[in-house]
Design a protein around this motif. Structure first.
Motif, mmCIF file in Angstrom:
data_model
loop_
_atom_site.group_PDB
_atom_site.id
_atom_site.type_symbol
_atom_site.label_atom_id
_atom_site.label_comp_id
_atom_site.label_asym_id
_atom_site.label_seq_id
_atom_site.Cartn_x
_atom_site.Cartn_y
_atom_site.Cartn_z
ATOM 1 N N ALA A 37 0.844 -1.195 0.000
ATOM 2 C CA ALA A 37 0.000 0.000 0.000
ATOM 3 C C ALA A 37 0.880 1.245 0.000
ATOM 4 O O ALA A 37 1.755 1.388 0.864
ATOM 5 C CB ALA A 37 -0.909 0.001 1.226
ATOM 6 N N VAL A 38 0.654 2.127 -0.961
ATOM 7 C CA VAL A 38 1.470 3.336 -1.092
ATOM 8 C C VAL A 38 0.591 4.558 -0.933
ATOM 9 O O VAL A 38 -0.320 4.801 -1.743
ATOM 10 C CB VAL A 38 2.212 3.357 -2.445
ATOM 11 C CG1 VAL A 38 2.968 4.669 -2.605
ATOM 12 C CG2 VAL A 38 3.179 2.178 -2.527
ATOM 13 N N ASN A 39 0.863 5.314 0.111
ATOM 14 C CA ASN A 39 0.137 6.539 0.411
ATOM 15 C C ASN A 39 1.024 7.743 0.097
ATOM 16 O O ASN A 39 2.253 7.642 0.111
ATOM 17 C CB ASN A 39 -0.257 6.548 1.896
ATOM 18 C CG ASN A 39 -1.252 7.639 2.233
ATOM 19 O OD1 ASN A 39 -2.008 8.083 1.376
ATOM 20 N ND2 ASN A 39 -1.255 8.075 3.479
ATOM 21 N N ARG A 40 0.416 8.861 -0.145
ATOM 22 C CA ARG A 40 1.162 10.092 -0.389
ATOM 23 C C ARG A 40 1.469 10.800 0.924
ATOM 24 O O ARG A 40 0.941 10.456 1.987
ATOM 25 C CB ARG A 40 0.385 11.039 -1.295
ATOM 26 C CG ARG A 40 -0.900 11.581 -0.677
ATOM 27 C CD ARG A 40 -1.398 12.829 -1.382
ATOM 28 N NE ARG A 40 -0.497 13.959 -1.171
ATOM 29 C CZ ARG A 40 -0.744 15.196 -1.612
ATOM 30 N NH1 ARG A 40 -1.858 15.465 -2.271
ATOM 31 N NH2 ARG A 40 0.110 16.173 -1.382
ATOM 32 N N VAL A 41 2.325 11.806 0.853
ATOM 33 C CA VAL A 41 2.557 12.721 1.960
ATOM 34 C C VAL A 41 2.255 14.134 1.482
ATOM 35 O O VAL A 41 1.951 14.362 0.312
ATOM 36 C CB VAL A 41 4.010 12.633 2.470
ATOM 37 C CG1 VAL A 41 4.285 11.276 3.083
ATOM 38 C CG2 VAL A 41 5.008 12.923 1.349
ATOM 39 N N GLY A 42 2.318 15.098 2.411
ATOM 40 C CA GLY A 42 2.109 16.488 2.046
ATOM 41 C C GLY A 42 0.682 16.949 2.267
ATOM 42 O O GLY A 42 -0.111 16.277 2.934
ATOM 43 N N ASP A 43 0.343 18.081 1.664
ATOM 44 C CA ASP A 43 -0.935 18.735 1.913
ATOM 45 C C ASP A 43 -1.554 19.208 0.615
ATOM 46 O O ASP A 43 -0.855 19.531 -0.347
ATOM 47 C CB ASP A 43 -0.738 19.947 2.830
ATOM 48 C CG ASP A 43 -0.120 19.586 4.165
ATOM 49 O OD1 ASP A 43 -0.872 19.247 5.082
ATOM 50 O OD2 ASP A 43 1.122 19.625 4.277
ATOM 51 N N ASP A 44 -2.895 19.251 0.600
ATOM 52 C CA ASP A 44 -3.593 20.025 -0.419
ATOM 53 C C ASP A 44 -4.400 21.101 0.305
ATOM 54 O O ASP A 44 -4.146 21.387 1.475
ATOM 55 C CB ASP A 44 -4.441 19.140 -1.339
ATOM 56 C CG ASP A 44 -5.581 18.414 -0.636
ATOM 57 O OD1 ASP A 44 -5.948 18.801 0.498
ATOM 58 O OD2 ASP A 44 -6.126 17.465 -1.232
ATOM 59 N N ASP A 45 -5.368 21.685 -0.360
ATOM 60 C CA ASP A 45 -6.098 22.794 0.248
ATOM 61 C C ASP A 45 -6.933 22.375 1.452
ATOM 62 O O ASP A 45 -7.284 23.203 2.287
ATOM 63 C CB ASP A 45 -7.004 23.457 -0.794
ATOM 64 C CG ASP A 45 -6.216 24.143 -1.897
ATOM 65 O OD1 ASP A 45 -5.025 24.431 -1.672
ATOM 66 O OD2 ASP A 45 -6.782 24.377 -2.983
ATOM 67 N N ALA A 46 -7.260 21.092 1.552
ATOM 68 C CA ALA A 46 -8.198 20.661 2.596
ATOM 69 C C ALA A 46 -7.692 19.515 3.466
ATOM 70 O O ALA A 46 -8.337 19.168 4.447
ATOM 71 C CB ALA A 46 -9.524 20.245 1.945
ATOM 72 N N ASN A 47 -6.535 18.915 3.108
ATOM 73 C CA ASN A 47 -6.125 17.693 3.797
ATOM 74 C C ASN A 47 -4.630 17.662 4.066
ATOM 75 O O ASN A 47 -3.824 18.219 3.307
ATOM 76 C CB ASN A 47 -6.469 16.462 2.943
ATOM 77 C CG ASN A 47 -7.948 16.352 2.639
ATOM 78 O OD1 ASN A 47 -8.726 15.921 3.470
ATOM 79 N ND2 ASN A 47 -8.327 16.741 1.425
ATOM 80 N N HIS A 48 -4.274 16.975 5.154
ATOM 81 C CA HIS A 48 -2.881 16.639 5.442
ATOM 82 C C HIS A 48 -2.766 15.126 5.326
ATOM 83 O O HIS A 48 -3.494 14.388 6.003
ATOM 84 C CB HIS A 48 -2.488 17.091 6.849
ATOM 85 C CG HIS A 48 -1.129 16.630 7.270
ATOM 86 N ND1 HIS A 48 0.020 16.959 6.576
ATOM 87 C CD2 HIS A 48 -0.727 15.854 8.314
ATOM 88 C CE1 HIS A 48 1.058 16.408 7.175
ATOM 89 N NE2 HIS A 48 0.630 15.739 8.234
ATOM 90 N N PHE A 49 -1.880 14.667 4.461
ATOM 91 C CA PHE A 49 -1.798 13.249 4.152
ATOM 92 C C PHE A 49 -0.675 12.582 4.950
ATOM 93 O O PHE A 49 0.373 13.181 5.185
ATOM 94 C CB PHE A 49 -1.606 13.047 2.651
ATOM 95 C CG PHE A 49 -2.780 13.543 1.861
ATOM 96 C CD1 PHE A 49 -3.925 12.776 1.743
ATOM 97 C CD2 PHE A 49 -2.769 14.799 1.275
ATOM 98 C CE1 PHE A 49 -5.042 13.241 1.040
ATOM 99 C CE2 PHE A 49 -3.858 15.269 0.574
ATOM 100 C CZ PHE A 49 -5.000 14.499 0.458
ATOM 101 N N GLY A 50 -0.926 11.314 5.325
ATOM 102 C CA GLY A 50 -0.150 10.721 6.399
ATOM 103 C C GLY A 50 0.962 9.782 6.028
ATOM 104 O O GLY A 50 1.640 9.264 6.927
ATOM 105 N N GLY A 51 1.201 9.483 4.745
ATOM 106 C CA GLY A 51 2.263 8.547 4.428
ATOM 107 C C GLY A 51 2.025 7.178 5.044
ATOM 108 O O GLY A 51 0.944 6.619 4.935
ATOM 109 N N HIS A 52 3.042 6.648 5.699
ATOM 110 C CA HIS A 52 3.002 5.298 6.283
ATOM 111 C C HIS A 52 2.625 4.261 5.223
ATOM 112 O O HIS A 52 1.777 3.382 5.460
ATOM 113 C CB HIS A 52 2.059 5.238 7.482
ATOM 114 C CG HIS A 52 2.604 5.932 8.695
ATOM 115 N ND1 HIS A 52 3.591 5.379 9.483
ATOM 116 C CD2 HIS A 52 2.334 7.148 9.216
ATOM 117 C CE1 HIS A 52 3.882 6.226 10.465
ATOM 118 N NE2 HIS A 52 3.153 7.301 10.328
#
Length: 261
Positions: free
Chosen positions: A197-212
């Motif tokens: 499972a590959v998740n992103r990191v970083g932010d957009d206008d409404a969300n903070h993404f968690g990686g892991h």
């Protein structure tokens, strides 16, 4: 035969396809130099969740992405689970995965089936209707996208064909990472398969993404956890491990589908 998998945990630039294609090119080049057999990309990596702008940003018929991934797979002799990208097809928009073998052959494609209302996918995207079961690096595999993780009945429906590796690209917010880990481990155990499972990191206008981004073995053990920073993480899996897991507990053979509604 052991397989080395690269997890491209990237920061995605919102509404900036040119930047994102450049980032993915660097990631694939790096993974190939590290002798990875397969690289896996995150969800919606070409545009991020710039859904109101899809009319100008979405890849028409996926042609640009397919040509891009085909060329890189063939050049670097690396299998690519292409995360997913925003495409336009027949006047509709889809969240779509493309999978390429190391020779550049398109071996799988998938339109996300379960659309996530909290990120307004249901307002802009059309849901897919088909599963994605394929062979990559000689291993029977299947792929899903992000919110699909919450539907074990869908994962089992596809995994029952014999998938030994389940791939899942995502844009999963940081606030729900604990559930992300639990569900990925559960999908691995209940389907007696490796989960990548590959998740992103970083932010957009409404969300903070968690990686892991994770690789989980068929017993639920986390082999790699990429943490919260942008990076390419690596894991080596051995499909022969499945024989020891599936032999004593043949869950697919013991199913009673006539009772499941």
């Amino acid at each position: 035969m052991k397989i080395k998998i690269a997890l491209a945990q990237l920061n995605i630039h919102l509404a900036s396809p040119a930047e994102n294609y450049a980032s993915v090119r660097r990631a694939i080049t790096t993974a190939a130099a590290r002798h990875a057999d397969i690289i896996v990309l995150p969800e919606m990596w070409n545009t991020g969740y710039a859904l109101p702008e899809l009319a100008t940003l979405a890849d028409k018929d996926g042609e640009t992405t397919q040509r891009f991934l085909h060329d890189l797979a063939q050049r670097y002799q690396i299998g690519i689970v292409g995360g997913s990208v925003a495409i336009q097809r027949h006047q509709h928009f889809f969240n779509t995965t493309y999978v390429f073998s190391r020779t550049g052959e398109l071996v799988g494609s998938y339109d996300k089936v379960h659309l996530f209302g909290l990120m307004n996918e249901d307002q802009y995207l059309t849901a897919g209707q088909q599963e994605n079961y394929f062979t990559l690096a000689g291993i029977p595999s299947a792929s899903f996208i992000c919110y699909d993780l919450r539907f074990p009945e869908w994962v089992r429906t596809v995994a029952r064909h014999g998938a030994e590796v389940l791939y899942l690209p995502a844009e999963w917010p940081a606030s729900r990472i604990p559930q992300w880990k639990i569900m990925l481990q559960s999908r691995a155990v209940e389907n007696q398969a490796f989960v990548v499972a590959v998740n992103r990191v970083g932010d957009d206008d409404a969300n903070h993404f968690g990686g892991h981004s994770l690789v989980v073995d068929p017993l639920g053990k986390i082999l790699v956890d990429a943490g919260e920073t942008e990076q390419i993480a690596y894991a080596t899996i051995d499909p022969q491990q499945l024989q020891a897991v599936r032999g004593p507990i043949p869950v697919f053979k013991d199913r009673q589908p006539n009772l499941y509604h």
